[in-house]
Design a protein around this motif. Structure first.
Motif, PDB file in Angstrom:
ATOM      1  N   VAL A 114      92.328  42.275  73.758  1.00  0.00           N
ATOM      2  CA  VAL A 114      91.631  42.054  72.643  1.00  0.00           C
ATOM      3  C   VAL A 114      92.349  41.910  71.421  1.00  0.00           C
ATOM      4  O   VAL A 114      92.250  40.711  70.573  1.00  0.00           O
ATOM      5  N   LEU A 115      93.452  42.636  71.177  1.00  0.00           N
ATOM      6  CA  LEU A 115      94.235  42.269  69.882  1.00  0.00           C
ATOM      7  C   LEU A 115      95.323  41.078  70.002  1.00  0.00           C
ATOM      8  O   LEU A 115      95.366  40.298  69.257  1.00  0.00           O
ATOM      9  N   LYS A 116      95.557  40.666  71.360  1.00  0.00           N
ATOM     10  CA  LYS A 116      96.410  39.556  71.616  1.00  0.00           C
ATOM     11  C   LYS A 116      95.643  38.358  71.323  1.00  0.00           C
ATOM     12  O   LYS A 116      95.744  37.183  70.696  1.00  0.00           O
ATOM     13  N   GLU A 117      94.301  38.410  72.117  1.00  0.00           N
ATOM     14  CA  GLU A 117      93.521  37.106  72.057  1.00  0.00           C
ATOM     15  C   GLU A 117      92.998  36.698  70.660  1.00  0.00           C
ATOM     16  O   GLU A 117      92.399  35.809  70.323  1.00  0.00           O
ATOM     17  N   HIS A 118      92.285  37.849  70.072  1.00  0.00           N
ATOM     18  CA  HIS A 118      91.603  37.672  68.714  1.00  0.00           C
ATOM     19  C   HIS A 118      92.211  37.756  67.412  1.00  0.00           C
ATOM     20  O   HIS A 118      91.895  37.262  66.319  1.00  0.00           O
ATOM     21  N   TYR A 119      93.632  38.482  67.569  1.00  0.00           N
ATOM     22  CA  TYR A 119      94.247  38.480  66.033  1.00  0.00           C
ATOM     23  C   TYR A 119      95.732  38.181  66.469  1.00  0.00           C
ATOM     24  O   TYR A 119      96.475  38.375  65.297  1.00  0.00           O
ATOM     25  N   ASN A 120      96.208  37.738  67.549  1.00  0.00           N
ATOM     26  CA  ASN A 120      97.506  37.470  67.929  1.00  0.00           C
ATOM     27  C   ASN A 120      98.597  38.581  67.447  1.00  0.00           C
ATOM     28  O   ASN A 120      99.406  38.329  66.749  1.00  0.00           O
ATOM     29  N   VAL A 121      98.133  39.735  67.866  1.00  0.00           N
ATOM     30  CA  VAL A 121      99.040  40.961  67.636  1.00  0.00           C
ATOM     31  C   VAL A 121      99.132  41.445  69.160  1.00  0.00           C
ATOM     32  O   VAL A 121      98.292  41.856  70.017  1.00  0.00           O
ATOM     33  N   ASP A 122     100.646  41.685  69.296  1.00  0.00           N
ATOM     34  CA  ASP A 122     100.899  42.147  70.542  1.00  0.00           C
ATOM     35  C   ASP A 122     101.077  43.694  70.565  1.00  0.00           C
ATOM     36  O   ASP A 122     102.122  44.432  70.008  1.00  0.00           O
TER      37      ASP A 122
END
Length: 159
Positions: free
Chosen positions: A58-66
């Motif tokens: 969710v963080l990667k896909e929606h916020y570009n956070v890894d």
């Protein structure tokens, strides 16, 4: 450096997402937050557990956070003592910290309590519910709740 400590139960979902979102915001802020850094811990964490795959996705896909390299850890006395502010996901987490570390009362809040303060009415749920064991859309909702609160928190910290 001013340490912002996010706390939940297992440190694999909510607090790890909050840590990732906060640090991403700090890294992309041109001014005002360079002295802040977020960390996270759990009250009942299994040391070295990975962040929940749904939280990572969710963080990667929606916020570009890894947060794929996140490893869970239990809260320590040192964490509490070195924190500028401690932000918990629920009132229950806050109460547990205050029971373990009564000296932290002046810097421990729920995320929503600190974010919304007087703007919250009596009916407003000040907890961020645990998405663990639920479908991915619940993680997405949870991440959105955290992000909305963090946007307000970051504005307060800038002042």
């Amino acid at each position: 450096m001013k340490k912002v400590l996010f706390v939940c139960t297992g440190n694999t979902c909510r607090s790890s997402m909050a840590e990732g979102l906060f640090n991403h915001a700090v890294e992309n802020d041109k001014d005002g937050l360079k002295d802040f850094r977020a960390f996270s811990a759990g009250l009942s964490a299994f040391e070295d557990d990975w962040a929940n795959p749904k939280a990572v996705k969710v963080l990667k896909e929606h916020y570009n956070v890894d947060i794929s390299s996140h490893r869970a850890r239990k809260i320590t006395k040192s964490d509490v003592e070195s924190s500028y502010i401690i932000l918990t996901m629920t009132k229950e987490h806050k109460n547990a910290i205050l029971k373990m570390f009564p000296g932290a009362a002046d810097k421990t809040y729920t995320v929503k309590e600190y974010a919304y303060g007087d703007d919250a009415n009596g009916d407003y749920n000040m907890d961020i519910s645990d998405p663990y064991g639920f479908p991915e859309d619940v993680y997405k909702t949870c991440a959105g709740e955290i992000k909305d609160a963090l946007d307000r928190i970051i504005m307060k910290l800038k002042k």
